[in-house]
Design an enzyme around this catalytic site. Structure first.
Site, PDB file in Angstrom:
ATOM      1  CD  GLU A 348      -2.994  -1.130   2.226  1.00 21.21           C
ATOM      2  OE1 GLU A 348      -2.731  -0.576   3.301  1.00 21.21           O
ATOM      3  OE2 GLU A 348      -4.084  -1.659   1.957  1.00 21.21           O
ATOM      4  CG  ASP A 445      -7.519  -5.386   5.096  1.00 22.79           C
ATOM      5  OD1 ASP A 445      -7.074  -5.549   6.228  1.00 22.79           O
ATOM      6  OD2 ASP A 445      -7.528  -4.282   4.527  1.00 22.79           O
ATOM      7  CD  GLU A 473      -9.853  -0.992   7.832  1.00 20.62           C
ATOM      8  OE1 GLU A 473      -8.957  -1.522   8.534  1.00 20.62           O
ATOM      9  OE2 GLU A 473      -9.671  -0.626   6.665  1.00 20.62           O
TER      10      GLU A 473
HETATM   11  C1  GCV Z   1      -2.568   0.738   8.248  1.00 24.19           C
HETATM   12  C2  GCV Z   1      -6.054  -2.004   5.449  1.00 24.19           C
HETATM   13  C3  GCV Z   1      -6.479  -0.714   6.058  1.00 24.19           C
HETATM   14  C4  GCV Z   1      -5.327   0.276   6.097  1.00 24.19           C
HETATM   15  C5  GCV Z   1      -4.183  -0.377   6.875  1.00 24.19           C
HETATM   16  C6  GCV Z   1      -3.792  -1.652   6.145  1.00 24.19           C
HETATM   17  C7  GCV Z   1      -2.673  -2.384   6.859  1.00 24.19           C
HETATM   18  O1  GCV Z   1      -5.821  -1.826   4.094  1.00 24.19           O
HETATM   19  O2  GCV Z   1      -7.563  -0.188   5.362  1.00 24.19           O
HETATM   20  O3  GCV Z   1      -5.766   1.441   6.732  1.00 24.19           O
HETATM   21  O4  GCV Z   1      -3.084   0.499   6.951  1.00 24.19           O
HETATM   22  O5  GCV Z   1      -4.911  -2.500   6.094  1.00 24.19           O
HETATM   23  O6  GCV Z   1      -2.990  -3.290   7.600  1.00 24.19           O
HETATM   24  O7  GCV Z   1      -1.527  -2.041   6.667  1.00 24.19           O
END
Ligand code: GCV
Length: 784
Positions: A348, A445, A473
């Site tokens: 990411e 996720d 989340e």
């Molecule tokens: C901290 C998901 C979340 C991101 C998070 C990522 C991760 O994509 O939406 O906010 O980033 O996981 O675990 O690194």
């Protein structure tokens, strides 16, 4: 309330004064604001003043949730109070270390308030005396541990009753100081949950070494995926100002056995490694140390460039290696028990070794070498899905960028599900011994339900650490009551078959199956600076459950719920039974009203709030819900068998077998592995479409039932939390209906089948649901 009391008081004073025709200054007292003042000696006025003071003190003790499960109110069952009181009349608790000192003070204060008496501290044995310590502080304890608990290990503890020299003793013992603190909290838990303390002979040791909260907290005090206010770390005021919260945070964590905290976001900021910030981190570490909590930091891979003036962060460059080595020396000179680094690399948008054409082992081992001389560890995350091609990986296809054809909307993409396995398994056994690979519980996720990650059981020569997400989340964020322990347990108890039947995920991570030298479990924190820490009062249960399971994953979700309820709300049977039922039903409810039958990743884009199954225009195909559900005129679901992405091949044959056939696959995982027709026959004889509709409805029904359960507790829960939870359940009910309506209307455009009887109809059009936007939904401010 406070204002009413004050107004009443002021009016009364005014009237009394008028009637008295003169001054009130007749004698000294304390006024309601605590200042020294004078008051009338008239009886009426004194009664009024006493009443006001009493009401004011009640007001101060209102349950705002700050005390978490550490409430330690006076035992409200008189016969139990008498029993406890006569069994504990004094305490022997030498305190030659800061940890033993906090342990003794905790015990003294909390027993004082539960038993409503101050216990005398003694130095010699007395009848009905509580004796606490280690073999170093007490020969009685040395004898007890060697004779009865020789196997007690590490930070484990013993609670034991015995007669010694004709005296009845309750003993809290451990081999280490921190074990004594854990024993103290375990003993206090017995009293708070109204257990017998008459014949104790129990011991408990942690099954996992590193039990860590991961904070996704930014230096700006925003919290990525945080729904409970700002970060509790006040970086601006540190190191000079130590907020009482830091101490209470440490107490709460120690009470459930958590022994580490990563204080910064995995989407990292190199600044935290500069001298200015390291002083602040040191101040936190100093607060946490007596509670056995080590501090860890997230390391941004590009830090040597960002703050070190180097031109590269290539892990094989000697200047880069030296930079990290020096940085570790600097950190350990400030924080001698620093835990180590957590690293999100090549994921990411985060930089990593692949940025320089290197591998995960090159990156992780560079940190490991810099930390090893100090005893530090690296937690290297396996949450990767946008890496560049590299040498030596098993599945070249897994690395191609997913894409959607803009005309046909066909998904020409590899399966993100497969990427972590593809990137990591080739390096099994190639990481240094102080590296833990941190794996999210599922392959995608933190969805409401995922099959376990196929990495568990696939890297026998590498220690794997579990990563759960406490912050919700994808589970209703700050407003839904969802008790996550059943989710955690479902994954921990899943059988990987890696070493034959019974090789559960729990056994892989606690090293029983793999023999790994290092073990760990992380929970992404749901804590913020809201007064009650987690915003939703029941969010506290997820923090609590994570700690308890990291300590002992054999505990059941129900058992943990039971003890949390008793400590947090009440020991009254009606309350315990209703809340336990609600909590135990809540996870399945959220699965049903959001993503039943194996649906996943169909929420709103970026903020991940609310339903968005129609979304199809994100810059990466695998950020789009349509990529995951693949609904079309024929049916729905992601074919991950050999006719599809074949992700199933990443599991052991016995696991594969469980999910391979759409007619026998556990229905809760159906759409994770199969693209099935709308009229597919389900096990109960219904069509898939009917079943999908019914599941959505059943999720909504459970929330309505939870509302009723909660309302049945009117008068049995303090007003403040009762009102909060009532309002939150109302929001949850509306949002559950929103999910049902939006998803069914959208999927119906493919199934073309009627909504079956008994399933609520949408009161808005699909266009309306699609038009909803939430630019300021909380918790964003990070990557996706
Ligand atoms: C901290 C998901 C979340 C991101 C998070 C990522 C991760 O994509 O939406 O906010 O980033 O996981 O675990 O690194």
């Amino acid at each position: 309330m406070w204002n009413i009391i004050r107004t009443f008081y002021e009016r009364s004073v005014f009237r009394t004064s008028e009637r008295a025709g003169g001054s009130l200054s007749e004698g000294p007292s304390l006024d309601l604001s605590g200042k020294r003042t004078t008051f009338s000696r008239r009886p009426v006025f004194r009664i009024l003043l006493l009443t006001c003071t009493l009401l004011a003190s009640l007001q101060l003790r209102a349950e705002d949730g700050y005390r978490l499960w550490l409430r330690y109110d006076r035992i409200d069952d008189p016969s139990l109070l008498a029993q406890y009181s006569s069994a504990i009349t004094a305490m022997i608790f030498p305190t030659p270390s800061p940890t033993l000192l906090v342990a003794r003070n905790e015990l003294l204060d909390d027993l004082g308030s539960m038993l409503n008496k101050k216990l005398p501290i003694r130095t010699s044995l007395a009848d009905n005396c509580l004796l606490a310590g280690t073999p170093m502080t007490s020969p009685v304890i040395a004898q007890l541990l060697s004779s009865k608990y020789p196997g007690l290990s590490g930070d484990g503890y013993v609670l034991h009753t015995q007669q010694t020299e004709g005296k009845h003793l309750i003993i809290i013992a451990a081999r280490s100081n921190i074990g004594v603190l854990y024993g103290v909290f375990a003993f206090l838990r017995l009293l708070q949950t109204h257990q017998s303390i008459q014949d104790l002979s129990l011991s408990s040791s942690s099954l996992i070494q590193r039990r860590i909260l991961d904070h996704w907290d930014n230096l700006t005090r925003t919290v990525e995926r945080g729904y409970a206010g700002a970060s509790i770390w006040n970086w601006h005021l540190l190191p000079g100002y130590i907020d009482q919260r830091y101490i209470d945070y440490a107490r709460a964590n120690a009470s459930i056995g958590i022994n580490g905290t990563v204080v910064t976001n995995v989407n990292a900021n190199s600044l935290v490694l500069t001298p200015l910030y390291l002083q602040k981190v040191r101040a936190l570490a100093d607060v946490f140390r007596p509670y056995g909590i080590r501090v860890y930091l997230t390391a941004k891979f590009s830090a040597p460039v960002d703050i070190g003036g180097l031109k590269t962060a290539d892990p094989l460059d000697p200047a880069v290696q030296k930079w990290w080595k020096d940085k570790c020396d600097e950190i350990y000179s400030l924080i001698p028990d620093f835990g180590g680094f957590l690293v999100k690399a090549n994921s990411e948008g985060q930089p990593g070794p692949q940025t320089y054409g290197r591998t995960h082992t090159d990156g992780a081992n560079m940190f490991a070498d810099a930390l090893a001389p100090h005893g530090g560890i690296v937690m290297w995350r396996a949450f990767v899905y946008d890496a560049r091609p590299q040498t030596g990986h098993a599945d070249a296809d897994a690395h191609k960028t997913a894409a959607i054809d803009s005309d046909t909307h066909e998904i020409a993409a590899p399966d993100r599900f497969k990427q972590a396995y593809a990137e990591f398994t080739p390096f099994d056994g190639k990481f240094r011994s102080n590296v833990l690979i941190q794996v999210k519980n599922g392959p995608i996720d933190f969805q409401p339900r995922e099959p376990f990650s196929p990495l568990f059981g696939s890297m026998p020569k590498t220690p794997l650490m579990m990563e759960f997400q406490l912050t919700q989340e994808y589970l209703g964020q700050g407003t839904h009551l969802v008790y996550e322990a059943p989710l955690f347990k479902e994954v921990l108890d899943a059988d990987t078959y890696a070493n034959g039947k019974g090789s559960t995920v729990a056994k892989i991570i606690d090293a029983a199956a793999s023999g790994a030298p290092l073990t760990g479990m992380a929970g992404v924190s749901n804590i913020g600076n809201e007064r009650n820490w987690t915003s939703h009062p029941f969010g506290q249960a997820n923090w609590y459950a994570f700690g308890r399971l990291a300590w002992d994953h054999t505990l059941s979700s129900r058992q943990i719920a039971d003890e949390w309820i008793r400590q947090t709300f009440s020991n009254q049977a009606t309350v315990v039974s209703a809340l336990e039922k609600m909590m135990m039903a809540s996870r399945e409810a959220v699965v049903n009203y959001m993503t039943p039958l194996g649906l996943h990743h169909i929420m709103g884009f970026s903020h991940h709030y609310g339903p968005g199954p129609w979304l199809d225009n994100a810059s990466r195909a695998d950020w789009n819900p349509v990529y995951y559900h693949r609904a079309d005129a024929y049916g729905i679901g992601f074919d991950r068998t050999a006719t599809g992405s074949n992700a199933l091949a990443q599991y052991q044959p016995q696991v594969r077998q469980q999910w391979l056939d759409s007619n026998t696959c556990d229905e809760k995982f159906l759409l994770w592995f199969h693209h099935i027709s709308w009229s597919h026959k389900m096990k109960d004889g219904k069509t898939f479409w009917e079943e999908l509709c019914n599941r959505y409805q059943s999720g909504v029904d459970t929330v309505k039932w939870m509302q009723q359960q909660w309302q049945s507790l009117t008068g049995l829960i303090d007003k403040e939390r009762f009102t909060q939870v009532s309002m939150l359940l109302d929001i949850q009910e509306k949002e559950a209906e929103w999910w049902r309506n939006a998803c069914l209307l959208y999927f119906q455009t493919f199934s073309r089948m009627p909504i079956p009887p008994g399933v609520g109809h949408a009161d808005q059009t699909l266009e309306y649901y699609k038009s909803l936007h939430f630019p300021y939904a909380p918790g964003s401010g990070g990557s996706l």
